[in-house]
Design a protein around this motif. Structure first.
Motif, short mmCIF file in Angstrom:
data_model
loop_
_atom_site.label_atom_id
_atom_site.label_comp_id
_atom_site.label_asym_id
_atom_site.label_seq_id
_atom_site.Cartn_x
_atom_site.Cartn_y
_atom_site.Cartn_z
N SER A 64 -3.99 -0.77 10.76
CA SER A 64 -4.49 -2.05 11.24
C SER A 64 -5.20 -1.82 12.58
CB SER A 64 -3.35 -3.04 11.41
OG SER A 64 -2.64 -2.77 12.59
N GLY A 65 -6.06 -2.77 12.94
CA GLY A 65 -6.89 -2.60 14.14
C GLY A 65 -6.09 -2.22 15.38
N PHE B 193 0.88 -1.17 0.00
CA PHE B 193 0.00 0.00 0.00
C PHE B 193 0.91 1.22 0.00
CE2 PHE B 193 -2.62 -3.15 2.30
CZ PHE B 193 -3.74 -3.13 1.48
N1 LIG Z 1 -6.28 -0.20 2.70
C1 LIG Z 1 -5.07 0.08 3.17
N2 LIG Z 1 -4.40 1.19 2.76
C2 LIG Z 1 -3.17 1.47 3.23
N3 LIG Z 1 -2.50 0.72 4.12
C3 LIG Z 1 -3.10 -0.39 4.57
C4 LIG Z 1 -4.42 -0.76 4.13
N4 LIG Z 1 -4.77 -1.91 4.75
C5 LIG Z 1 -3.73 -2.23 5.54
N5 LIG Z 1 -2.72 -1.33 5.44
C6 LIG Z 1 -1.43 -1.37 6.14
O1 LIG Z 1 -0.86 -2.63 5.92
C7 LIG Z 1 -0.25 -3.14 7.10
C8 LIG Z 1 -0.82 -4.50 7.45
O2 LIG Z 1 -2.17 -4.35 7.88
P1 LIG Z 1 -3.08 -5.57 8.33
O3 LIG Z 1 -4.44 -5.01 8.56
O4 LIG Z 1 -2.95 -6.69 7.39
O5 LIG Z 1 -2.43 -5.95 9.73
P2 LIG Z 1 -2.85 -7.09 10.78
O6 LIG Z 1 -1.72 -8.04 10.83
O7 LIG Z 1 -4.19 -7.63 10.46
O8 LIG Z 1 -2.88 -6.24 12.13
P3 LIG Z 1 -3.91 -6.27 13.41
O9 LIG Z 1 -3.47 -7.35 14.29
O10 LIG Z 1 -3.68 -4.95 14.07
O11 LIG Z 1 -5.29 -6.41 12.87
C9 LIG Z 1 -0.49 -2.09 8.18
O12 LIG Z 1 0.69 -1.33 8.32
C10 LIG Z 1 -1.60 -1.24 7.64
O13 LIG Z 1 -1.45 0.09 8.07
#
Ligand SMILES: Nc1ncnc2c1ncn2[C@@H]1O[C@H](COP(=O)(O)OP(=O)(O)OP(=O)(O)O)[C@@H](O)[C@H]1O
Ligand SMILES: [Mg+2]
Lengths: 359, 505
Positions: free
Chosen positions: B403-404, B14
């Motif tokens: 991310s959350g 991203f």
């Molecule tokens: N639509 C988006 N646009 C820009 N960046 C994004 C987008 N979705 C996710 N990211 C970025 O990609 C990275 C991974 O995000 P992801 O949601 O997959 O994390 P996660 O492992 O599920 O985390 P969590 O345990 O907090 O849910 C993060 O740095 C997030 O900020």
């Protein structure tokens, strides 16, 4: 580093409206083709009509003036999550107030009277925005319905005045007396109708830009439009913000009305606004509720209006075709908003619906 | 074992953020496979790619050895992949059956055949032990039951691979147990589960294998039986992690926040808090334990001023708060971290910097000469992002892109940086990885040492016991008892939480 990202954001935001316009013109060309005219000839005549010479271009700017101001106003209301369709009535009220000032304070010198006329237009429009704002904020009444109602009230109020107490003495037509020449907004290019209002509008663009993007008040207004519950929890006075937004919104439309009276008609006639307030909604949406976007969309809209007349003269295609193209443009813009899902309108509509279900 | 699903060299960027940077994943038929990783490691992104919500920039997906292009969730469902998201996607005013009918193929245009759907839902509930009334309105279901509806929704469409993104973050311990039984039934029946969680205990309990992600890359895939919580934590964070830490002892200061016989209602107008009284002292963390939905949310909302108080008195440093607006309460030193971070806590379309600034936006130095002081706002955000280790390329990123777990960090950072005298904090570590959780607990300890009075509301009993100095148990809006962690047996706490035993205070 910061500026490019801002520019990039603007560029990305501009894509859907441009695509929408192109699609609308493509569909429009099918319609033109169907009536047996070459779309190229038709669109050429439209372009000529709008930008062919100085005179026609000044006409475009004349029509752009009210669209731009009212569109800016609407963008503030929409950003706050208040779906106001009251610009038409606000234009009328602003114009009426300006005519009063221009008539009864006509003895004042122009350098004093012109600013006063702008102020009068702003205040009258603002009142017409504060009323639905107050009813919404305090009583939860629908802004859409109340602004529609106030449009009617403004319309009949204007008619009442120009048929009664504010009718030209001894005149035959339902119209107000001519305002004092001291109140005339000077024309920029002699022999054309282009008046200084266009500068007033451009100053308003800068002001709205600064207000919405660079002041705490603007941030709070947008915050309310994004999420009322969260805003309230963060200490933002939601009701107050909605009233303020609608006051600015109405005030800007009021200035549009002031210019129509003091710059063009110099008196109040029935229906002097010719639906600018309604078109301004489309202008605000097409401009993605961004002040600079609205400059472009107001210019585009005005050019369509002016160009359409020439097209009708040259090709006999009725002006209503242009209305069709305008409608298609808005239709496509809305589709792209839905499709993008992140667009302002989507979130604005969303909060609006949510709010209704709460109250 | 045979390989059911393979993801090879998946890349998804991203902008500058490498959410997935060449991840390989293989899933065996009939296993429960955990995906573990810090907040922002890329777990949700990877699963969204599998479900067709995102398109990978590079990489391929193979199902039963054949390459597939998953262009949208419909295709994913056809291939037997069903996903239940971190945030549910149900339509609240509709019934369970109606929700399941949405987007269902083979429906008649003119008539909705709900009876068929209801029958099939009952059948599925029976088969997997997913108790749900197909005629109930979703808005009236608890979070745990809503999740069951989500699961039934994908099972209904014939999913063979069930992807669950942090399913247990919102569940009570009892509901977690029930969910695990469902998953086991599903696997026995030939299904396969991909399970995202931050809770190592659960992963050890239910899964067969674990894949650990860090910063968008895969660290390793291990058999659960050959590993330990400690090893998983180390792989995930990249260094030793303390899974337990010493409570910080501080001296108690004055009484700060005080509730006397407080009553209030919930959004449906039913009584939710029934005569709650307690005091929180500066320098202590008072925990409120209890099963979700026993008035915790309303309690927090009534203290912060979002909910109206029916009777009783809330005061801060002796000043009565009853008549004050939420904003006025903030001004005199009340901080509040709501559990609904996306709905109440944050303005998700706004940038991180703006979210951090907005509470003070009308004050110096956030404002200068009447205009926003962008330089300060960005600088302030930069510092907080660094201090709280929020994973983002810059403060200008909208919060919705985080991310959350990182969203939660932003919210917490904002509330704490206001220097409140009393902090009400609700479910602060829900959905946070263990590193972030440790960080947040340490932050709470630090605030406590500064003399802040902290009210911690959490349905995670482990967290309550680990962090609080004193605990109250809430059940149906009343306080069932008070205890000091470690001084009474856990069974007794359980009985209080279930409303069976009431202990005089
Ligand atoms: N639509 C988006 N646009 C820009 N960046 C994004 C987008 N979705 C996710 N990211 C970025 O990609 C990275 C991974 O995000 P992801 O949601 O997959 O994390 P996660 O492992 O599920 O985390 P969590 O345990 O907090 O849910 C993060 O740095 C997030 O900020
Ligand atoms: Mg996630």
């Amino acid at each position: 580093m910061e500026i490019p990202s801002e520019v990039r954001k603007l560029a990305i935001a501009a894509v859907p409206p441009i695509v929408a316009i192109v699609l609308a013109f493509l569909l429009g060309s099918i319609l033109i083709f169907a009536v047996g005219v070459s779309p190229i000839v038709a669109y050429r005549s439209m372009l000529d009509g709008a930008f062919g010479n100085i005179k026609s271009f000044t006409e475009v700017l004349v029509k752009m003036y009210p669209l731009l101001l009212a569109g800016l106003g609407i963008s503030i209301a929409f950003t706050a999550g208040a779906i106001s369709v009251g610009a038409e009535g606000q234009i009328l009220m602003g114009g009426l107030a300006t005519a009063f000032v221009g008539t009864y304070l006509g003895f004042l010198p122009a350098p004093l009277l012109i600013p006063i006329s702008i102020m009068a237009g702003f205040l009258a429009g603002a009142v017409w925005g504060i009323i639905p704002g107050y009813l919404f904020a305090k009583k939860g009444l629908s802004v859409v319905i109340n602004t529609i109602m106030l449009n009617y009230i403004a319309h009949y109020l204007v008619n009442f005045f120009i048929n009664g107490p504010f009718k030209e003495p001894g005149g035959y037509y339902p119209q107000s007396p001519r305002i004092s020449e001291n109140a005339y907004w000077p024309s920029i290019i002699p022999g054309t109708r282009l008046h200084i209002g266009i500068f007033v509008a451009l100053v308003a663009v800068i002001c709205v830009y600064i207000l919405m993007k660079h002041t705490p008040l603007g941030v709070k207004i947008s915050s309310v439009g994004v999420n009322q519950k969260a805003s309230r929890y963060m200490g933002i006075k939601v009701e107050k913000m909605i009233i303020i937004a609608l006051a600015f919104s109405g005030g800007l439309a009021g200035i549009a009305g002031a210019g129509e009276i003091a710059g063009i008609h110099h008196r109040v006639l029935s229906g002097f606004s010719s639906n600018y307030g309604w078109d301004a909604i489309a202008v605000a949406l097409l401009g993605k509720l961004h002040p600079f976007g609205i400059v472009l969309s107001a210019l585009f809209w005005a050019a369509l209006r002016v160009g359409a007349n020439n097209m009708q003269r040259v090709t006999q295609i009725p002006v209503s075709l242009v209305v069709t193209i305008q409608a298609l443009t808005i239709f496509f813009v809305l589709i792209s908003e839905m499709w993008q899902h992140k667009g302002k309108l989507a979130s604005v509509t969303h909060t609006f619906l949510k709010r209704k279900s709460i109250s | 074992m045979d390989t059911l699903l393979e993801m090879k060299n998946i890349k998804k960027y991203f902008g500058e953020v490498k959410a997935n940077d060449g991840i390989d994943l293989d899933i065996q038929r009939g296993e429960i496979h955990a995906i573990l990783g810090e907040n922002g490691a890329g777990k949700t992104t990877l699963m969204n790619i599998l479900y067709g919500l995102y398109h990978p920039d590079q990489g391929e997906i193979l199902i039963k050895g054949e390459e597939v292009q998953i262009s949208n969730p419909k295709v994913a469902l056809h291939l037997g992949i069903g996903m239940v998201h971190q945030h549910f996607m149900l339509v609240p005013p509709f019934t369970v059956a109606e929700n399941i009918s949405i987007g269902l193929e083979g429906q008649k245009l003119y008539k909705l055949d709900l009876v068929d759907i209801e029958d099939r839902v009952r059948e599925l509930s029976q088969k997997y032990g997913l108790e749900v009334d197909p005629k109930a309105k979703v808005s009236q279901l608890s979070v745990g039951v809503q999740q069951r509806v989500e699961i039934i929704k994908v099972l209904y469409r014939g999913a063979e691979i069930l992807v669950l993104d942090e399913p247990t973050a919102v569940l009570t311990p009892q509901e977690v147990k029930e969910l695990f039984i469902v998953l086991k039934n599903f696997v026995v029946d030939g299904g396969t589960v991909i399970f995202i969680s931050h809770k190592l205990k659960e992963i050890m309990e239910i899964t067969d294998r674990v894949t650990v992600l860090r910063n968008g890359t895969k660290i390793s895939t291990v058999h659960t039986k050959d590993t330990s919580e400690k090893e998983l934590a180390r792989m995930m964070v990249g260094k030793e992690v303390l899974l337990k830490y010493e409570k910080v002892e501080t001296k108690k200061f004055e009484k700060v926040l005080s509730l006397k016989d407080v009553y209030c209602k919930n959004v449906k107008g039913l009584s939710a808090v029934n005569g709650v009284s307690f005091d929180v002292y500066g320098g202590e963390i008072l925990g409120i334990a209890g099963v979700d939905g026993n008035g915790q949310k309303e309690l927090a909302d009534v203290i912060s001023g979002i909910n109206e108080i029916d009777s009783g008195e809330i005061s801060l440093n002796g000043q009565n708060l009853n008549e004050l607006s939420p904003y006025e309460r903030i001004c005199i030193g009340l901080g509040y971290v709501p559990d609904d971070r996306r709905g109440v806590g944050l303005l998700t379309p706004f940038s991180i910097s703006m979210n951090l600034a907005i509470k003070h936006i009308s004050q110096q130095p956030y404002k200068k000469y009447g205009l926003l002081n962008h330089a300060y706002i960005e600088q302030n955000a930069k510092e907080i992002i660094a201090e709280y280790q929020v994973k983002t390329p810059s403060g200008q990123v909208p919060v919705s892109n985080l991310s959350g777990g990182n969203q939660q960090k932003v919210l917490l950072a904002r509330e704490i940086s206001c220097q409140p005298q009393a902090l009400v904090i609700s479910q602060p570590t829900r959905g946070l990885d263990i590193g972030a959780m440790e960080f947040i607990h340490k932050t709470l300890f630090r605030k406590k040492s500064d003399g802040t009075a902290i009210l911690l509301i959490s349905s995670d009993l482990d967290e309550i016991l680990e962090v609080s100095d004193r605990v109250l148990v809430i059940y149906e809006g009343t306080i069932m008892g008070e205890f000091i962690p470690g001084l009474i047996p856990i069974e007794e706490i359980g009985l209080m939480m279930a409303g069976v035993v009431k202990k005089e205070r």
